[in-house]
Design a protein around this motif. Sequence first.
Motif, PDB file in Angstrom:
ATOM      1  N   ASP A 113       0.821  -1.207   0.000  1.00 13.75           N
ATOM      2  CA  ASP A 113       0.000   0.000   0.000  1.00 13.75           C
ATOM      3  C   ASP A 113       0.853   1.254   0.000  1.00 13.75           C
ATOM      4  O   ASP A 113       0.428   2.294  -0.496  1.00 13.75           O
ATOM      5  CB  ASP A 113      -0.918  -0.004   1.230  1.00 13.75           C
ATOM      6  CG  ASP A 113      -1.906  -1.149   1.165  1.00 13.75           C
ATOM      7  OD1 ASP A 113      -2.837  -1.069   0.360  1.00 13.75           O
ATOM      8  OD2 ASP A 113      -1.726  -2.142   1.898  1.00 13.75           O
ATOM      9  N   ALA A 114       2.043   1.158   0.592  1.00 10.50           N
ATOM     10  CA  ALA A 114       2.952   2.306   0.640  1.00 10.50           C
ATOM     11  C   ALA A 114       4.379   1.806   0.546  1.00 10.50           C
ATOM     12  O   ALA A 114       4.705   0.714   1.020  1.00 10.50           O
ATOM     13  CB  ALA A 114       2.747   3.092   1.934  1.00 10.50           C
ATOM     14  N   LEU A 115       5.219   2.613  -0.088  1.00 13.07           N
ATOM     15  CA  LEU A 115       6.654   2.357  -0.148  1.00 13.07           C
ATOM     16  C   LEU A 115       7.343   3.623   0.332  1.00 13.07           C
ATOM     17  O   LEU A 115       7.250   4.662  -0.313  1.00 13.07           O
ATOM     18  CB  LEU A 115       7.099   2.003  -1.570  1.00 13.07           C
ATOM     19  CG  LEU A 115       8.613   1.857  -1.774  1.00 13.07           C
ATOM     20  CD1 LEU A 115       9.180   0.734  -0.912  1.00 13.07           C
ATOM     21  CD2 LEU A 115       8.923   1.610  -3.253  1.00 13.07           C
ATOM     22  N   GLU A 116       7.968   3.530   1.481  1.00  8.69           N
ATOM     23  CA  GLU A 116       8.689   4.665   2.075  1.00  8.69           C
ATOM     24  C   GLU A 116      10.178   4.362   1.979  1.00  8.69           C
ATOM     25  O   GLU A 116      10.674   3.422   2.614  1.00  8.69           O
ATOM     26  CB  GLU A 116       8.293   4.842   3.546  1.00  8.69           C
ATOM     27  CG  GLU A 116       6.833   5.129   3.775  1.00  8.69           C
ATOM     28  CD  GLU A 116       6.535   6.617   3.828  1.00  8.69           C
ATOM     29  OE1 GLU A 116       7.472   7.427   3.879  1.00  8.69           O
ATOM     30  OE2 GLU A 116       5.342   6.949   3.821  1.00  8.69           O
ATOM     31  N   ILE A 117      10.893   5.147   1.180  1.00  9.24           N
ATOM     32  CA  ILE A 117      12.341   5.010   1.030  1.00  9.24           C
ATOM     33  C   ILE A 117      12.960   6.060   1.945  1.00  9.24           C
ATOM     34  O   ILE A 117      12.892   7.251   1.637  1.00  9.24           O
ATOM     35  CB  ILE A 117      12.754   5.239  -0.436  1.00  9.24           C
ATOM     36  CG1 ILE A 117      11.961   4.341  -1.379  1.00  9.24           C
ATOM     37  CG2 ILE A 117      14.248   5.124  -0.595  1.00  9.24           C
ATOM     38  CD1 ILE A 117      12.557   3.059  -1.795  1.00  9.24           C
ATOM     39  N   VAL A 118      13.530   5.624   3.070  1.00  9.71           N
ATOM     40  CA  VAL A 118      13.968   6.598   4.080  1.00  9.71           C
ATOM     41  C   VAL A 118      15.464   6.840   4.098  1.00  9.71           C
ATOM     42  O   VAL A 118      15.934   7.744   4.784  1.00  9.71           O
ATOM     43  CB  VAL A 118      13.467   6.206   5.494  1.00  9.71           C
ATOM     44  CG1 VAL A 118      11.950   6.151   5.522  1.00  9.71           C
ATOM     45  CG2 VAL A 118      14.079   4.905   5.984  1.00  9.71           C
ATOM     46  N   GLY A 119      16.256   6.039   3.378  1.00 12.05           N
ATOM     47  CA  GLY A 119      17.703   6.236   3.391  1.00 12.05           C
ATOM     48  C   GLY A 119      18.236   6.152   4.807  1.00 12.05           C
ATOM     49  O   GLY A 119      17.915   5.223   5.545  1.00 12.05           O
ATOM     50  N   ASN A 120      19.023   7.146   5.199  1.00 11.02           N
ATOM     51  CA  ASN A 120      19.615   7.159   6.541  1.00 11.02           C
ATOM     52  C   ASN A 120      18.678   7.708   7.604  1.00 11.02           C
ATOM     53  O   ASN A 120      19.018   7.725   8.782  1.00 11.02           O
ATOM     54  CB  ASN A 120      20.917   7.974   6.545  1.00 11.02           C
ATOM     55  CG  ASN A 120      22.014   7.265   5.787  1.00 11.02           C
ATOM     56  OD1 ASN A 120      22.084   6.040   5.777  1.00 11.02           O
ATOM     57  ND2 ASN A 120      22.866   8.027   5.131  1.00 11.02           N
ATOM     58  N   ALA A 121      17.520   8.199   7.215  1.00 11.10           N
ATOM     59  CA  ALA A 121      16.578   8.751   8.194  1.00 11.10           C
ATOM     60  C   ALA A 121      15.971   7.627   9.028  1.00 11.10           C
ATOM     61  O   ALA A 121      15.999   6.461   8.658  1.00 11.10           O
ATOM     62  CB  ALA A 121      15.476   9.535   7.479  1.00 11.10           C
ATOM     63  N   SER A 122      15.381   7.985  10.133  1.00 12.59           N
ATOM     64  CA  SER A 122      14.778   7.013  11.031  1.00 12.59           C
ATOM     65  C   SER A 122      13.518   6.408  10.421  1.00 12.59           C
ATOM     66  O   SER A 122      12.685   7.112   9.862  1.00 12.59           O
ATOM     67  CB  SER A 122      14.429   7.695  12.355  1.00 12.59           C
ATOM     68  OG  SER A 122      13.611   6.874  13.139  1.00 12.59           O
TER      69      SER A 122
END
Length: 189
Positions: A113-122
């Motif tokens: 439903d969602a794809l969150e690409i956060v990299g180095n973030a929390s």
Amino acid sequence: MKKYSFGIDIDGTITAQEFLLPFINKQYQTNLMLDDILEYDLSKALPVDPNDFYKWFKETELEMYRNPPLQQDVVRILNNWHPHTKLNFITARETNATDVTKTWLQSSNIPFDALEIVGNASKVIAAKKQGVELFFEDKHSNAVMLAEELDIPVILFDAPYNREAVPRNVLRVDTWREAENWVKKEFGI
């Protein structure tokens, strides 16, 4: 409306934990196996300068993410949950991997439903945004942070690199079937 909201890491959680090793072994002419990886930082298992390793990793990551092997049973389980559960993939991949990640999820028949690409973030911020009630992870520090800051259960997929002690609401499992059984007991799905 879906009844639950789950957060799911990608690399080492839905993918086979050792999927990067063939690329690393080829590049560095080594024969590393998963049991040789005792820290999340892969460069620690190699006799190379960490900066050189990260440079190579950045140059090769999209190729490695194109078609990684999946953990056993994960596609079946996620498809069974999806009618009742919002599946939010929250990954530390970098934004340059967004297209290859979406394409791979779709071609692998993995619902999301969602794809969150956060990299180095929390991952905590993305999990809060998605209203996550349960998280699936393989990185020890992420599992602990999510469990403690969000006060939610976290299922930690056991690996040689994540065997430190965990708080009460982090459950260690070996397989997606174990995770499925726990979810059935706790969430009724």
